[in-house]
Design a protein around this motif. Sequence first.
Motif, short mmCIF file in Angstrom:
data_model
loop_
_atom_site.label_atom_id
_atom_site.label_comp_id
_atom_site.label_asym_id
_atom_site.label_seq_id
_atom_site.Cartn_x
_atom_site.Cartn_y
_atom_site.Cartn_z
N THR A 1 60.42 56.54 56.84
CA THR A 1 61.49 56.53 57.85
C THR A 1 61.85 57.95 58.32
OG1 THR A 1 62.38 54.46 57.02
CG2 THR A 1 63.91 55.85 58.23
N MET B 1 68.23 52.73 41.07
CA MET B 1 67.13 51.80 41.35
C MET B 1 65.81 52.56 41.48
SD MET B 1 66.78 49.06 44.48
CE MET B 1 67.25 47.56 43.61
N GLY C 1 61.54 52.38 42.29
CA GLY C 1 60.35 51.69 42.77
C GLY C 1 59.12 52.37 42.20
N PHE D 1 50.47 49.83 45.60
CA PHE D 1 51.94 49.86 45.72
C PHE D 1 52.26 50.10 47.19
CE2 PHE D 1 55.84 52.73 45.21
CZ PHE D 1 56.71 51.69 44.98
N MET E 1 58.11 48.09 51.68
CA MET E 1 58.43 46.77 52.21
C MET E 1 58.48 46.76 53.74
SD MET E 1 58.29 44.97 49.62
CE MET E 1 58.82 43.41 50.34
N SER F 1 55.92 48.51 55.27
CA SER F 1 54.56 49.00 55.55
C SER F 1 53.76 47.93 56.30
CB SER F 1 53.86 49.32 54.23
OG SER F 1 53.71 48.12 53.48
N GLY G 1 56.60 52.36 56.26
CA GLY G 1 56.25 52.44 54.84
C GLY G 1 54.76 52.67 54.66
P1 5GP Z 1 61.21 54.92 45.12
O1 5GP Z 1 61.86 54.66 43.80
O2 5GP Z 1 59.82 54.39 45.20
O3 5GP Z 1 61.30 56.36 45.53
O4 5GP Z 1 62.08 54.15 46.21
C1 5GP Z 1 62.26 52.76 46.18
C2 5GP Z 1 63.06 52.35 47.38
O5 5GP Z 1 62.40 52.69 48.61
C3 5GP Z 1 63.29 50.87 47.53
O6 5GP Z 1 64.24 50.36 46.64
C4 5GP Z 1 63.72 50.76 48.98
O7 5GP Z 1 65.07 51.07 49.17
C5 5GP Z 1 62.89 51.84 49.65
N1 5GP Z 1 61.72 51.28 50.34
C6 5GP Z 1 60.80 50.41 49.86
N2 5GP Z 1 59.87 50.15 50.78
C7 5GP Z 1 60.19 50.86 51.86
C8 5GP Z 1 59.60 50.99 53.17
O8 5GP Z 1 58.55 50.44 53.49
N3 5GP Z 1 60.27 51.78 54.04
C9 5GP Z 1 61.42 52.42 53.72
N4 5GP Z 1 62.03 53.15 54.66
N5 5GP Z 1 61.98 52.35 52.50
C10 5GP Z 1 61.38 51.56 51.60
#
Ligand code: 5GP
Length: 344
Positions: free
Chosen positions: A184, A236, A238, A263, A266, A268, A287
């Motif tokens: 984003t 949280m 991911g 991986f 959501m 993407s 994504g």
């Molecule tokens: P991570 O722990 O991998 O850095 O971040 C996880 C978070 O990334 C998720 O809980 C969600 O808020 C965000 N996220 C997951 N998929 C996407 C995506 O495709 N685009 C965006 N902008 N944020 C995502």
Amino acid sequence: MKILEETKLDYSDVLIRPKRSVLESRKDVDLNRTFKFKNGNIWTGVPIAAANMDTTGTIAMGRALSRHNMITCLSKHGHDPADWESLANEESNIALSFGIKDREMLINDAFAKEFAYHWDFFCLDVANGYTQKFVDFVREVKERWPEKIIIAGNVVTAEMTEALLLAGADIIKIGIGPGSVCTTRKIAGVGYPQLSAVIECADAAHGLGGFIMADGGCQSPGDVAKAFGAGADFVMLGGMLAGHEECAGELVTDDSGASHKVFYGMSSDTAMDKHSGGVATYKASEGKTVKVPYRGPVDDTIQQILGGVRSACTYTGARSIKQLPKCTTFVRVNRQLNTVFGDS
Ligand code: 5GP
């Protein structure tokens, strides 16, 4: 047009300064925290959650994390309510996730009678939590389900944290742009440095008796500690939980013998192909899809994360996660540390 001149910070812009402490061992630190919500609901556990992504928000992850008193927010997709029911008889810290598209189902009595009464947490999740439609959705769900603990997001500013709390949410999910597979910031130019978002939104939420969940951008156990130090009530994850046995997706072994799991974000192409028949013509994917080296069962990773947070508490003299913000002084660092999970 307006420019905010004050520099905002990410996790990699700071370190936690050590302090004199009377704690003798990491064993003295209790990572369980008890939360009392406005509806009288009480929850005790380790306030770290698996992201409600297809890959990490799985029932297997729910079972594994529950053994550590941690939460799993199930993906909105791919779970048959019958699966939820199979989990309902177990001691599990599961949040069911919903988007605005699920409004009809959520307000529908049949859903209520059959499934939803098992679960304490509902996670209402949209990419952009700034729309009036989302605020109305949160309000409607809270009116229909006053006994549930409602997690809602995502937003990154104090005024929207307050708006969602006032609409009835209990925990506001904070983070736009920091995710490991999120694009984003690049595609839309939109976002907010995550450490500052957490600090500012925690302050707003706590003023109203609410809580926040820092979502996205943690690449190492130290980042999880920084999020708690900044005032996050929940964190949280991911990417840090990706690539494990409990994650959805096939285990693929390449010619060199190395194994990985896919991986993906959501928003993407992969997710949109799967769930929405491709990227709509008026949208751009926000994504990425990446291959994560296979890391086996998630238990070892959990151990490292919890050990890291315990260590941060010991270094600062905090006996619990709740005390960590009071004991935290951040120091600005003059370079990106680019900490990689697994490095010493
Ligand atoms: P991570 O722990 O991998 O850095 O971040 C996880 C978070 O990334 C998720 O809980 C969600 O808020 C965000 N996220 C997951 N998929 C996407 C995506 O495709 N685009 C965006 N902008 N944020 C995502």
